[in-house]
Structure formats: C-alpha cells, structure tokens
Design an enzyme around this catalytic site. Structure first.
Site, PDB file in Angstrom:
ATOM      1  CE1 TYR A 108      -4.111  -1.600  -0.225  1.00 53.34           C
ATOM      2  CE2 TYR A 108      -3.450  -2.842   1.716  1.00 53.34           C
ATOM      3  CZ  TYR A 108      -4.314  -2.638   0.662  1.00 53.34           C
ATOM      4  OH  TYR A 108      -5.391  -3.480   0.478  1.00 53.34           O
ATOM      5  CD  GLU A 206      -2.383 -29.536   7.889  1.00 55.17           C
ATOM      6  OE1 GLU A 206      -3.010 -28.968   6.972  1.00 55.17           O
ATOM      7  OE2 GLU A 206      -2.157 -30.769   7.886  1.00 55.17           O
ATOM      8  CG  ASP A 258      -5.444 -32.538   7.906  1.00 57.73           C
ATOM      9  OD1 ASP A 258      -5.657 -32.938   9.063  1.00 57.73           O
ATOM     10  OD2 ASP A 258      -5.930 -31.486   7.439  1.00 57.73           O
TER      11      ASP A 258
END
Length: 373
Positions: A108, A206, A258
C-alpha cells in the site's frame, strides 16, 4: 551480482547499519552499471521446482545454477528495477529510523510513490521483490525490519525463554505463564533466548483443532512435549523457531498433519525447505524432522473416515512423486498407496475412536515406532 544465500544465517545477527549498507551497495551496483555504459540488471536464482537440488553437506534443498535476469533492456525489466530501487530507498530509510512495516503495508505504501511505474500491481509482486532483495543483498527480510501479518502460530510446552519487548526483556514459561492459547511466536524468533528446557521432543501440529485437543488432553505435560502449532503452511518464524529447538536444544522434531498431498508439503517445508525460500533453507529447514502422519497406511490400518481424492489431489500426489524433496522409498510407498486407495483423511478423523485416542494410543505408538519415546 551475487546470488548467494544470506551470509548470516547461523552467525552473528546483522545490525541495522549493516543491513542498510548492503541495500545501499546493491543500489550502487545499478548506478555503477549505468556509469560504465552497461544496461542495469539484477540476476537471481530461478525459483522453480526444477531448479532445486540437494546439498549433501548441509542436508537441505537449495537453488541450483539456473538464474533469471531482471534487465532494463525491456520495459517490464526496467520497471522491475525501478520498483527495486524505490523499495531499497524505503527500506534504507526505515532502517535509519529504527522502524518496521508489514509486507502488506509495503504494497500500500507504494501507492504514495511519485512515479506510477514504481507502484506495485499486487502484493504478490511486492512480496516477490522482497525475496529477490533478500537473495541479492544477502540480508534476510527480518533484518530489513519487514514482517508478515501475524501467523497466529503458538507454542505450548516445558520451555523457559527470554524475549525482547518494548519494555525490556521478560522471561516466559511456555506452560506456567501462558493461557490455553500458548506462547505466540514472534516475527523474529532469533530475538528469543532459551533459558531452561525440560522437553523430550517437539511436536509440530498442522491444525488448530488438533493442537487444542492435545493441549486439553495434557499431552505436552504427560510426554514433556513442546507442541508447536504450524497454522497450516508454516510461517518462516515458525520454521526458524523449530530449527532452533532442534539445533540448540538437541530436541527431536516430529510433524503431525492431515493425510493429504498439501499436508505432506507442509512437512516438506519444515524438513527440506520450500521452493520459494530455498535461499534460506539452511536457516529455516530441519532436515532431521520426522513425519508422524496421518499416513496413507494409517487410513487403511485404522479404517479412518475419509474423503475421495479430488483431481487436484491426484495431480499433486503425482507431482510429489517427481518432487526431489520426496525422493525416498518411504514417500514413494505412501504416495502410491494413497493413489491406489483414492482416499484422504484429516487429523481429527482419529476422533472416530474417541477424543483421547490420539493422545493415549495413536501418537504414543507412532512416536515409539519412530524411536522418539
């Protein structure tokens, strides 16, 4: 122009004055090229999977010899060098003032620069430029005082540390002095000093849901574990702290995710390093890290609840079979098994056997098999 990795990865910290000077020296190279009648250019390693190779001495994946050139010979190349020059000027001023900014703020801030051509079109573009400057200046972005948005990664475990704050140093025990949320990892974990450690190993997790389950079940206390929440794809600060816990405290590092191809890449970034930050693998990666699961063979053995593999999952798994970070008999066997069963499963699917199964049975058995317990 140099394409070495940041030179202070495991040595003394780079001071603000040193970081600023190395940025100024980089801008001076552009000027010298002009003065000598050469077209200004900046050469960096090509950041692709095909350009990473295994460094047997350092046991991490690093960039190979292929490079890309940012050259003022083309309009697009000239604009990239212009943006680099403006960014160097901003970073040098920031260091001179002892201030810091986020990667998002840099994007920005560029809108206030006086040349439209120097402004960034997207945050991906500004992020990429900061990575380029890290490589060619040999200074890490943390030493530029650039930081990402908060990752939210937390630590819970038997570790006493000292951290630097605006009000001076303070000591924090990562069990006794924190709430259920744990100790939040700072942007630059090299400012942390380890004081006392009663841990036996590090368990990187995770998902937030599984991290909360482990803490609620008292896994960190029962097994003297430092539980590190990765928060999905781990931030650099999380990977750096994990490496320090291994290298400085001698703690085994394990990774629990996972059971899908995207999670295997999370393990890969902790252990071998990521493709986009391969120039920092020696600083961030923990090659000795071990993968706990969820393994494809766990899906079969425990008959876990599953979802079918999507086409994108299959493509990712097939890509991992060619990925140099997964070239081992273990990963070949597991990935081929997953393609065969056509299933994936989440960490929290272990709850199908009850809320305590993961801490009473699954993790202790896996850790014992791996020689950690």
């Amino acid at each position: 122009m140099s394409t070495d990795t940041p030179q202070d990865q495991d040595g003394p910290e780079t001071t603000d004055a040193q970081a600023r000077q190395q940025l100024i020296d980089l801008a001076a190279e552009f000027y010298d090229q002009f003065a000598e009648g050469d077209v200004p250019q900046m050469r960096i390693p090509t950041r692709t999977k095909s350009n990473i190779e295994y460094d047997e001495e350092k046991n991490v994946w690093v960039y190979g010899d292929r490079t890309s050139t940012r050259s003022a010979k083309s309009v697009s190349g000239a604009q990239k060098l212009l943006k680099a020059t403006y960014t160097i000027d901003f970073l040098a001023e920031q260091l001179d003032q002892g201030r810091s900014s986020t990667l998002r703020e840099l994007y920005y801030l560029s809108e206030s620069w006086d040349l439209d051509e120097a402004q960034f079109n997207s945050q991906d573009e500004s992020n990429s430029l900061i990575e380029d400057l890290e490589i060619v200046s040999e200074v890490k972005r943390e030493d530029f005082h650039m930081r990402p948005e908060e990752s939210g990664a937390k630590v819970m475990g038997p570790l006493l540390l000292r951290e630097q704050t605006r009000r001076g140093d303070r000591e924090i025990h990562c069990q006794d002095d924190v709430g259920q949320g744990g100790y939040q990892i700072p942007n630059n974990p090299d400012t942390i000093e380890f004081l006392e450690n009663d841990a036996e190993f590090v368990l990187c997790v995770e998902t937030g849901g599984m991290r909360d389950r482990l803490v609620e079940n008292g896994f960190d206390e029962d097994y003297d574990a430092i539980v590190v929440h990765l928060g999905g794809q781990p931030a650099r600060a999380t990977r750096r702290l994990t490496k320090r816990l291994h290298d400085e405290l001698g703690l085994p590092v394990t990774v629990f995710t996972d059971g899908d191809p995207w999670s295997y890449r999370i393990f890969g970034s902790v252990s071998y390093g990521s493709i986009k930050s391969a120039h920092l693998s020696e600083y961030l990666a923990t090659p000795q890290a071990q993968f706990i699961g969820i393994q494809p063979e766990d899906i079969v053995e425990y008959d876990l609840p599953t979802d079918p593999l999507a086409d994108s999952d299959v493509n990712a798994l097939e890509s991992e079979l060619e990925d140099p970070r997964f070239q081992s008999d273990y990963w070949t066997e597991q990935i081929e098994l997953q393609l065969d069963i056509d299933k994936k499963s989440e960490q929290q699917s272990l709850a199908s056997y009850g809320l305590d199964f993961v801490t009473d049975t699954y993790l202790p058995e896996r850790l014992d098999e791996m020689g950690v317990l």
